[in-house]
Each structure stands twice: as structure tokens, then as C-alpha cells.
Design a protein around this motif. Sequence first.
Motif, PDB file in Angstrom:
ATOM      1  N   GLN A 158       0.830  -1.208   0.000  1.00 47.67           N
ATOM      2  CA  GLN A 158       0.000   0.000   0.000  1.00 47.67           C
ATOM      3  C   GLN A 158       0.865   1.260   0.000  1.00 47.67           C
ATOM      4  N   TYR A 159       0.265   2.362  -0.376  1.00 46.64           N
ATOM      5  CA  TYR A 159       0.968   3.629  -0.620  1.00 46.64           C
ATOM      6  C   TYR A 159       1.962   4.039   0.474  1.00 46.64           C
ATOM      7  N   PRO A 160       1.657   3.858   1.767  1.00 45.63           N
ATOM      8  CA  PRO A 160       2.610   4.303   2.792  1.00 45.63           C
ATOM      9  C   PRO A 160       3.977   3.632   2.720  1.00 45.63           C
ATOM     10  N   VAL A 161       4.118   2.561   1.931  1.00 43.41           N
ATOM     11  CA  VAL A 161       5.434   1.947   1.772  1.00 43.41           C
ATOM     12  C   VAL A 161       6.429   2.947   1.186  1.00 43.41           C
ATOM     13  N   LEU A 162       5.936   4.014   0.563  1.00 44.58           N
ATOM     14  CA  LEU A 162       6.826   5.051   0.029  1.00 44.58           C
ATOM     15  C   LEU A 162       7.620   5.758   1.121  1.00 44.58           C
ATOM     16  N   ILE A 163       7.287   5.531   2.393  1.00 45.81           N
ATOM     17  CA  ILE A 163       8.085   6.099   3.472  1.00 45.81           C
ATOM     18  C   ILE A 163       9.551   5.697   3.321  1.00 45.81           C
ATOM     19  N   GLU A 164       9.783   4.512   2.729  1.00 40.49           N
ATOM     20  CA  GLU A 164      11.162   4.062   2.523  1.00 40.49           C
ATOM     21  C   GLU A 164      11.895   4.981   1.551  1.00 40.49           C
ATOM     22  N   GLU A 165      11.178   5.505   0.545  1.00 38.22           N
ATOM     23  CA  GLU A 165      11.794   6.444  -0.396  1.00 38.22           C
ATOM     24  C   GLU A 165      11.988   7.801   0.242  1.00 38.22           C
ATOM     25  N   PHE A 166      10.995   8.268   1.003  1.00 34.88           N
ATOM     26  CA  PHE A 166      11.125   9.564   1.662  1.00 34.88           C
ATOM     27  C   PHE A 166      12.219   9.536   2.726  1.00 34.88           C
ATOM     28  N   GLY A 167      12.512   8.369   3.254  1.00 31.03           N
ATOM     29  CA  GLY A 167      13.531   8.268   4.294  1.00 31.03           C
ATOM     30  C   GLY A 167      14.940   8.201   3.771  1.00 31.03           C
ATOM     31  N   LYS A 168      15.117   8.237   2.436  1.00 31.59           N
ATOM     32  CA  LYS A 168      16.458   8.168   1.838  1.00 31.59           C
ATOM     33  C   LYS A 168      16.954   9.562   1.485  1.00 31.59           C
ATOM     34  N   PRO A 169      18.274   9.775   1.561  1.00 30.71           N
ATOM     35  CA  PRO A 169      18.822  11.081   1.138  1.00 30.71           C
ATOM     36  C   PRO A 169      18.856  11.173  -0.377  1.00 30.71           C
ATOM     37  N   GLY A 170      18.893  12.396  -0.866  1.00 27.87           N
ATOM     38  CA  GLY A 170      19.067  12.619  -2.294  1.00 27.87           C
ATOM     39  C   GLY A 170      17.986  11.997  -3.122  1.00 27.87           C
ATOM     40  N   ASN A 171      18.388  11.335  -4.203  1.00 29.16           N
ATOM     41  CA  ASN A 171      17.457  10.718  -5.130  1.00 29.16           C
ATOM     42  C   ASN A 171      17.273   9.239  -4.874  1.00 29.16           C
ATOM     43  N   GLY A 172      17.589   8.795  -3.653  1.00 24.97           N
ATOM     44  CA  GLY A 172      17.384   7.384  -3.305  1.00 24.97           C
ATOM     45  C   GLY A 172      18.468   6.503  -3.829  1.00 24.97           C
TER      46      GLY A 172
END
Length: 294
Positions: A280-294
Motif C-alpha cells: 500500500q501507498y505508505p510503503v513510500l516512506i522508505e523512499e522519503f527516508g532516503k537522502p538525495g534521489n534514493g
Amino acid sequence: MNNESSTPVTVIGLGLMGRALAGAFLRAGHPTTVWNRTAAKADTLVAEGARSAPTVGAALAAGPLVIVCLTDYRAVYELLDGSAAELDGKMLINLTSGDSAQAREAARWAEQRGARYLDGAIMAIPSGIGTADAVILHSGPEADFAAYRSTLEALGTVSHLGADHGLAALYDVAGLAMMWSVLNAWLQGTAMVRTAGVDAATYASFARQIAAGVAEWLPGYAEQIDRGSFPAEVSALETDARAMAHLIEESEALGVNAELPRLIKAMADRSIAAGHGAEQYPVLIEEFGKPGNG
């Protein structure tokens, strides 16, 4: 505890916000001392009953509770360093805007000079100060907040976030992320519907319903983030990504800027490539938690 309505308060810094803070304390019945580099800014407050201190040192000596609201943390240090002796034993509450690292450093600086310290963030405009709509965040030792809570309630709705002095500043900037994201999404949609002759006011009513509905999802989504488990109870991320593609295509077809939806889809695509498409959509927290462009 220090819950008397007559607790003396000092306000240092009389910009628009500082004057609003001092005015709210005066209206609540607190003896209020003020100081500002440009002394004339105190004139209206003096007419309302405030005392204008001749020096910063005199302002600090006027009472146990000192509220500082200046342009930045450097100004706080420059102004108060020369009166370090007067800080000893004071309750210093810094409502100057800054970041969490600055707040933690300011706490160390104040404690080295014998002061107790709370950092704060004002989530309001000056005209709202003194009403329940003004939210004032505080962070630092809970006992210090509790001792002066009733005094601080003259400013609006006050809350204590935790012992970490950086939390108020952190919440402040996190709130800005929310604010600008909601406004940018609304502007994106407004630009799109205007191509069909729909005015912003008409679309705003619909957009407000959407925003309120999405806000209702947050507690459940927060539970998924805190658990680290993202079952697709509503929609899978790969399904959302297909809708994102439609948003990009429609924006481009209408001649509307598509940078924002392309950015969102790029993050979703990275998450899907990492194997999270069925979540589900909240899994994107992993992307938001990365520096820069992931």
C-alpha cells in the motif's frame, strides 16, 4: 508550580510576532516587561501597560520567565551573551524560528549559563496569538513546561512534544512540508480544471473535500508505517502508479506543468522496482527516508 495569573513575563524582540506575544500576556493580566533594539516599537505596548526595559540586562532581571522571539538563533546569542549573568536561574523560552540542531545547541548554550530552556515553534500568524487557534509547540524538560503552562496558555493552545529540545523545530518544518504539499497539489488541480473554464473557487470546494477525506486515512497509514507492514487494504502501489501516469498524461495534454506528478511517479517507480508494487501507498516512506534521489 508557577500557575499564578500574575506571573511576570519578559518578552525580548518586538517584531510583529513579538508584539503580539507581549500583547497577549498583557491582556491575560501578566506584568509584562519588553525590550527591543528599536525602542519605539514598545510604545503601543507601554500605552497598554507594559514596562519598557532600558537594557537587555534589565529586561532579563524583571522576572523569572523570559520569552525570546528574534530573527534567528545568531541574533539570540549576540543579544543575550552580553547578559549571561542575568540568565542564571531564568526560564528561557525561545520562540525564534530555526532547525532542530540549532534548538539543541541553544539548549546547551542556555544551560551553560545557568538557565532552564524550552524551545518553541509558533504555528500561527500574529493576529491569531491569544486565541485558541494559535498553536504553540514546546520541547524540552516537561517539568519546566508544566511549571509555566498556565502562563503560556495566554498565547493560545500550547503543547509539550517531549524532552528533546529539537522536537518543536522539527514539527515546525514537518508542518511546512504538509502545508506546501497540500497547496501545491491544489494548484496542480486548479491549473488543470481552469483549462475547461472552471474557476479556482469552484474547484476549491471539491479539493477541500478531497483533502479532508485523505486526512482521515492518516491514522491507519501511520499504523502501517510504525509496524513496518503495508498490506494493500485499499489499493496497491502499482495501481496508484498507473493513475499517476494518467495524471501526467492529462497534464501534458492540457499544457499544464507536469513536474510535480512526474516526481511523485519517479518515487513510486523506484519503490515498485525494489519489490513493493503489491504493497500500500505508505510503503513510500522508505523512499522519503532516503537522502538525495534514493
